[in-house]
Design an enzyme around this catalytic site. Structure first.
Site, short mmCIF file in Angstrom:
data_model
loop_
_atom_site.label_atom_id
_atom_site.label_comp_id
_atom_site.label_asym_id
_atom_site.label_seq_id
_atom_site.Cartn_x
_atom_site.Cartn_y
_atom_site.Cartn_z
N TYR A 146 0.86 -1.19 0.00
CA TYR A 146 0.00 0.00 0.00
C TYR A 146 0.89 1.23 0.00
CZ TYR A 146 -3.47 3.42 1.65
OH TYR A 146 -4.31 4.51 1.79
N ASP A 241 9.14 2.82 -0.18
CA ASP A 241 8.08 3.39 0.64
C ASP A 241 8.31 2.96 2.08
OD1 ASP A 241 5.86 4.18 2.00
OD2 ASP A 241 4.42 3.53 0.49
N LYS A 274 4.26 8.63 9.12
CA LYS A 274 4.03 7.99 10.43
C LYS A 274 5.04 8.43 11.51
CE LYS A 274 0.96 4.59 8.57
NZ LYS A 274 0.94 3.94 7.28
C1 LIG Z 1 0.29 4.42 5.96
C2 LIG Z 1 1.01 4.20 4.71
C3 LIG Z 1 0.88 5.07 3.61
C4 LIG Z 1 -0.14 6.18 3.57
O1 LIG Z 1 0.10 7.14 4.54
P1 LIG Z 1 -1.12 8.10 4.98
O2 LIG Z 1 -0.46 9.06 5.92
O3 LIG Z 1 -2.13 7.22 5.62
O4 LIG Z 1 -1.63 8.75 3.75
C5 LIG Z 1 1.69 4.86 2.51
N1 LIG Z 1 2.56 3.86 2.47
C6 LIG Z 1 2.71 2.98 3.49
C7 LIG Z 1 3.73 1.91 3.40
C8 LIG Z 1 1.93 3.12 4.62
O5 LIG Z 1 2.05 2.23 5.62
#
Ligand SMILES: *Cc1c(COP(=O)(O)O)cnc(C)c1O
Length: 434
Positions: A146, A241, A274
């Protein structure tokens, strides 16, 4: 329960009248597991309290940001002090520079970083940057990873390697995902074939190095090695990511974990979120100077944000990074997380329940399987009924894990060995019911 009426249910009913599904992010609605979401009234350290006054040991920690636990005194003080000086200016501040320096110092693959407000925004911008920097359109992502909800990334695999993706959400036109190729995670053959077919048209490959959005699945070292080699060979940018893994699995993030096995390993662009906001809306993307200088106002790739680099959010992020940079922080966090996973394994073994778990730093995952899965399709063969029994059994006993079997879990510095022992004891009871 300290009340005779279920106040979580009362709030959920009220919420559903004014907010679609009663929540502002779908997983919070407990749709996969059933039951009533817990409405949080306050949180402290490793715990939060719901509307009924029930205390929960929190293994979600706002889906990762709360690595120090809730309400850490040094972070709280930094946020309060910053708020007194103003909430938002839409003009540069010294604190943004300090946070950028703090991030770059710990993640040497990045020379420059741009701050934004969410992981979605960071991932979306990183892809635009990769496309702008390479002059190419196509990208590779992996099933089960994601990267936020930007249109081009809400996509599942097409019918073959020659066909690109299909949207996974209504409202995403097929034309928008026609450049996105979705491959199976950890599948070397597919990776080779995709580069052989499309390598010269690829702007980038984006990956969750330790995928936390299909519970907890590591990219294997050979797979990661080959991703790096093929990107370099074909001139595609390699995007890590690390929104979840950044400062969560190690001080140098997941890339430092891979660099232990792959000498000199570095991605081209890193996406963060995060933990770097410590619970405030803050995310970032960064990389080598030559790539980052494609961004406006010096380059031709447009990207902007009214609240980007927000002074209260950056204060929160900086204070959080200061704490996690203290000697021994990750050793202690890893030890506790391992203790949890081992404890759960022991409890499952005793009850004869198939179980396996893994962790890195303060991030963990477990499966009701004998062996760790390598890709999304295997993760999704989990018996969801058994998972739901486990989830609700733990929830009833005051242990809060993700309400979906495809999400990772998080331990914070505030979790004590006593909290972990209590969790394992609760799990032992529930495993006996499975
Ligand atoms: C949480 C997450 C996102 C999206 O971040 P948001 O702040 O919720 O938009 C993107 N990539 C990864 C790997 C994530 O865990």
């Amino acid at each position: 329960m300290t009340h005779s009426t279920d106040l979580n249910q009362v709030l959920f009913d009220r919420a559903r009248r004014v907010i679609p599904g009663g929540v502002n992010s779908p997983v919070r609605a407990f749709k996969a597991v059933g039951g009533t979401p817990r409405f949080v009234t306050r949180a402290q350290g490793a715990y939060f309290w719901d509307a009924n006054g029930q205390r929960h040991i929190d293994y979600i920690g706002s889906w990762g940001p709360m690595i120090l636990g809730h309400g850490h005194p040094a972070v709280l003080e930094a946020v309060q002090k910053a708020a007194l000086d103003g909430f938002s200016f839409g003009a540069p501040t010294e604190r943004e520079v300090e946070l950028a320096e703090a991030i770059l110092e710990r993640v040497p693959s990045m020379d420059m970083v741009r701050l934004v407000s969410s992981g979605t925004e960071a991932g979306m911008s990183a892809i635009r940057l990769a496309r702008g920097a390479t002059g190419r359109s196509k990208l590779i992502k992996f099933e089960g990873c994601y990267h936020g909800h930007a249109d081009a990334l809400l996509v599942k695999a097409g019918s073959g390697l020659a066909t690109f993706g299909n949207p996974t959400s209504a409202g995403v036109p097929p034309e928008v995902v026609q450049h996105t190729l979705v491959l199976e995670y950890n599948n070397l053959q597919q990776l080779e074939a995709a580069f052989a077919l499309h390598g010269k048209e690829l702007a980038c490959l984006i990956i969750e190095p330790i995928a936390g959005n299909m519970n907890f699945v590591r990219a294997s070292v050979p797979f990661m090695t080959r991703c790096r080699e093929l990107c370099s060979q074909y001139g595609a940018l390699f995007i890590f990511d690390e929104v979840m893994t950044g400062f969560r699995v190690a001080l140098g993030s997941a890339q430092s974990v891979y660099a232990r096995s792959i000498p000199g390993f570095e991605p081209d662009i890193t996406v963060m979120g995060k933990v770097i906001g410590g619970g405030m809306p803050l995310a970032a993307f960064g990389g080598k100077r030559a790539v980052m200088e494609h961004l406006a106002p010096i380059g031709t790739v447009y990207q902007a944000g009214t609240l980007s680099g927000n002074p209260v959010a950056t204060a929160c992020g900086l204070a959080t990074l200061r704490e996690i940079g203290k000697p021994g922080f990750y050793e202690d966090l890893s030890r506790k997380t391992q203790l949890l996973v081992k404890g759960l394994q022991g409890a499952a073994d005793q009850a004869g329940v198939p179980f396996c778990g893994d962790s890195e730093g303060g991030m963990f995952g477990f499966f009701l399987f004998k062996d760790l899965p390598q890709n999304y399709a295997t993760v999704m063969t989990t018996d969801s009924k058994r998972f739901n029994t486990l989830f609700h059994g733990l929830l009833d006993r005051g242990v809060y894990i993700a309400p979906a079997l495809y999400e990772a879990g998080f331990v914070s510095a505030a979790h004590t060995e006593a909290d972990i022992a209590e969790t394992v004891a609760a799990a032992a009871e529930v495993f006996r019911l499975l």
